[in-house]
Write a protein that holds these residues in place. Structure first.
Motif, PDB file in Angstrom:
ATOM      1  N   VAL A 119       1.151  10.269  -0.375  1.00 14.92           N
ATOM      2  CA  VAL A 119       1.669   9.748  -1.647  1.00 14.92           C
ATOM      3  C   VAL A 119       1.494   8.229  -1.667  1.00 14.92           C
ATOM      4  N   PHE A 120       0.986   7.747  -2.796  1.00 17.69           N
ATOM      5  CA  PHE A 120       0.870   6.304  -3.046  1.00 17.69           C
ATOM      6  C   PHE A 120       1.956   5.931  -4.038  1.00 17.69           C
TER       7      PHE A 120
ATOM      8  N   ALA B   9      -2.838   0.729  -9.726  1.00 16.39           N
ATOM      9  CA  ALA B   9      -1.793  -0.227  -9.306  1.00 16.39           C
ATOM     10  C   ALA B   9      -1.966  -1.539 -10.059  1.00 16.39           C
ATOM     11  N   GLY B  10      -0.866  -2.123 -10.478  1.00 19.57           N
ATOM     12  CA  GLY B  10      -0.907  -3.440 -11.090  1.00 19.57           C
ATOM     13  C   GLY B  10      -1.228  -4.481 -10.013  1.00 19.57           C
TER      14      GLY B  10
ATOM     15  N   ALA C 282       5.602   4.103  -9.891  1.00 19.96           N
ATOM     16  CA  ALA C 282       4.595   5.143 -10.124  1.00 19.96           C
ATOM     17  C   ALA C 282       4.236   5.803  -8.808  1.00 19.96           C
ATOM     18  N   GLU C 283       4.136   7.133  -8.838  1.00 12.90           N
ATOM     19  CA  GLU C 283       3.788   7.872  -7.620  1.00 12.90           C
ATOM     20  C   GLU C 283       2.547   8.702  -7.868  1.00 12.90           C
TER      21      GLU C 283
ATOM     22  N   THR D  61       3.221   1.495  -1.358  1.00 15.65           N
ATOM     23  CA  THR D  61       3.724   2.196  -0.169  1.00 15.65           C
ATOM     24  C   THR D  61       2.922   3.480   0.005  1.00 15.65           C
ATOM     25  N   LEU D  62       2.426   3.717   1.226  1.00 15.72           N
ATOM     26  CA  LEU D  62       1.762   4.980   1.551  1.00 15.72           C
ATOM     27  C   LEU D  62       2.777   5.816   2.310  1.00 15.72           C
TER      28      LEU D  62
END
Lengths: 14, 257
Positions: free
Chosen positions: B100-101, B82-83, B112-113, B89-90
């Protein structure tokens, strides 16, 4: 060890 | 469905940094009130209790209670993707096999997932008893980090001795000994720099440096750390996580076998 036993006893399993 | 969104993924990154050295995997209990993790380290000497309240999230939805077993090292790897300014979001569905992140850049041009498989874990339901502590000390977390680091050079453990005047940390070993005394600050104009001692009874307890040096990894989460101590019960080392929750580490004092 006693420290481990202390922690296990303290956080008694529900 | 479960969905939790934080505008600042940096908070979650710091939370993972604060637990990854102690826990290899943990169960995340998600309910309407928030996310909770309670897990002992593999050696059963310390316990991590993490609480993130639902009202601290920018968006939170949890239709039914979920217990999700997660690999902390895998989660940590994903969060490294993650930037710094990304929103995280979870998301999981009911009876999930994975979580899923989702990372979204501030201007929403990158999405991005990452999907992570959940793991089956033995449920360990621990009860943390209500305890009134003999001494509660609040001090700057950076100072506590430094003391643990500095005194670790002298021995494997650090003795905390608290009186109403202040707190003394000491260590000794083959090379010599060291002690650091912190006096209670007279005027707490600057809350972040304050050292506050609430003492009912003086205490003197010894703790393993190895674990203390894991706990201080939570330092970046909060400017202050709170240490709660009583004879023969675990130390509580607490860091607040902004307005969203807290992380508490419990550590059994060293007892001569």
């Amino acid at each position: 060890k006693k420290s481990q036993k202390l922690l296990d006893t303290y956080f008694k399993t529900k | 469905m479960f969905e939790a969104r934080l505008t600042q993924s940096a908070i979650l990154k710091k939370v993972l940094d604060a637990v990854k050295d102690l826990l290899s995997e943990a169960t995340f209990e998600c309910s309407d009130s928030g996310i909770q993790v309670q897990a002992m380290d593999n050696a059963h000497v310390s316990l991590v209790s993490l609480n993130l309240r639902s009202d601290g999230f920018d968006k939170y939805r949890c239709d039914r209670n979920l217990s999700m077993g997660m690999s902390i090292s895998c989660m940590s790897k994903i969060l490294r993707c993650a930037g710094a300014e990304d929103t995280v979001t979870l998301r999981a569905w009911d009876s999930p096999e994975s979580i899923v992140f989702i990372f979204e850049s501030p201007n929403k041009d990158k999405l991005a997932e990452y999907e992570m498989k959940l793991i089956n874990m033995d449920q360990e339901h621990l009860g943390i008893p209500e305890t009134s502590y003999s001494c509660v000390v609040k001090m700057p977390s950076a100072e506590f980090t430094r003391i643990c680091r500095d005194l670790s050079q002298f021995g494997e453990s650090i003795t905390f001795a608290c009186t109403k005047e202040g707190i003394k940390f000491s260590a000794s070993g083959d090379y010599g000994s060291a002690n650091i005394k912190l006096a209670q600050t007279a005027d707490a104009d600057n809350e972040e720099e304050a050292i506050i001692v609430n003492m009912q009874e003086p205490v003197k307890l010894t703790f393993s440096c190895r674990y203390l040096n894991c706990f201080v990894k939570a330092g970046p989460l909060c400017n202050q750390v709170q240490l709660s101590m009583s004879d023969d019960v675990p130390l509580v080392c607490e860091y607040k996580i902004g307005d969203i929750g807290h992380i508490r580490y419990y550590l059994a004092p060293k007892i001569d076998d």
